[in-house]
Design an enzyme around this catalytic site. Structure first.
Site, PDB file in Angstrom:
ATOM      1  CB  THR A   1      -0.933   0.035   1.230  1.00 30.30           C
ATOM      2  OG1 THR A   1      -1.433   1.368   1.433  1.00 30.30           O
ATOM      3  CG2 THR A   1      -0.206  -0.378   2.490  1.00 30.30           C
TER       4      THR A   1
ATOM      5  CB  CYS B   1      -3.586   4.829  -4.911  1.00 27.51           C
ATOM      6  SG  CYS B   1      -4.843   3.717  -4.241  1.00 27.51           S
TER       7      CYS B   1
END
Length: 228
Positions: A83, A195
């Site tokens: 992430t 992202c």
């Protein structure tokens, strides 16, 4: 090949991409039926997202540090956090382990520098776009990241309300294309998909600027490090 410890689940949609990308890259490099030795600790994203919303990065860091410790104890020889946003607590993770930690911004910076793209647009969650932890990591490498001036809340909502739930639609793709066009008008030579879910929505075919998909770059760098 070193065993890769993967802190995942944030979201599981992008963690699944990591698993596939790491194994495909391993097969490409090693040939035959080779795949990567991976240990995965998949967290409940609802719990992490609640801490993000509360701004409780201390507790979030404790959760991820505990995950890193579990992976190292299980035999992981290097760590990857699947992430971008949660790299805000990267220091907490690194402090908890003795094995190498591969920061997601580093292979992205390497690729940008190699291609001579100094001024770059950065797209991601509002935390990644508005906080300094990610931009500063790029600036340390001599890069000049810029973020959208408008629509950051809308762009963030697409990530959490759609992509993290496996929803991909053309309207959202058009919104991101417009954001990229605006970054280009401000001098961005390329755009970082900061992202890990954004590669599910937009590709080079959709973008007026070259895209640097952090998920793909991170996964490839993990294999390179594991093979060293």
């Amino acid at each position: 090949m070193k065993t890769i410890g993967l802190i995942g689940g944030m979201s599981w949609e992008s963690t699944a991409q990591y698993y596939a990308l790491i194994n495909r890259e391993t097969a490409k490099r090693r040939g035959g039926l080779h795949s990567a030795p991976i240990l995965l600790d998949s967290l409940d994203f609802a719990e992490i997202e609640a801490l993000q919303t509360q701004g409780d990065w201390g507790r979030a860091g404790e959760h991820l540090a505990a995950s890193a410790e579990r992976l190292e104890a299980a035999g992981a020889q290097m760590l990857v956090l699947a992430t971008n946003t949660m790299h805000v607590v990267a220091q907490s993770i690194e402090a908890a382990i003795s094995v190498p930690f591969l920061h997601i911004a580093d292979p992205t910076a390497d690729a940008l520098i190699e291609d001579g793209a100094e001024r770059v647009g950065l797209l991601g969650t509002r935390f990644t776009m508005e906080m300094d932890f990610y931009k500063d990591r790029l600036r340390l490498r001599g890069l000049d990241p810029i973020v959208p001036e408008v629509d950051r809340t809308n762009l963030d909502g697409i990530i959490y309300n759609e992509l993290c739930r496996g929803i991909v639609n053309d309207t959202s793709r058009s919104i991101y294309r417009t954001a990229i066009e605006r970054l280009g008008a401000r001098g961005a030579l390329a755009v970082v998909l900061g992202c890990t879910e954004l590669g599910l929505l937009i590709s080079d075919d959709d973008s007026p600027l070259p895209l640097y998909d952090t998920t793909a770059l991170h996964a490839k760098a993990a294999v390179e490090q594991a093979l060293r």
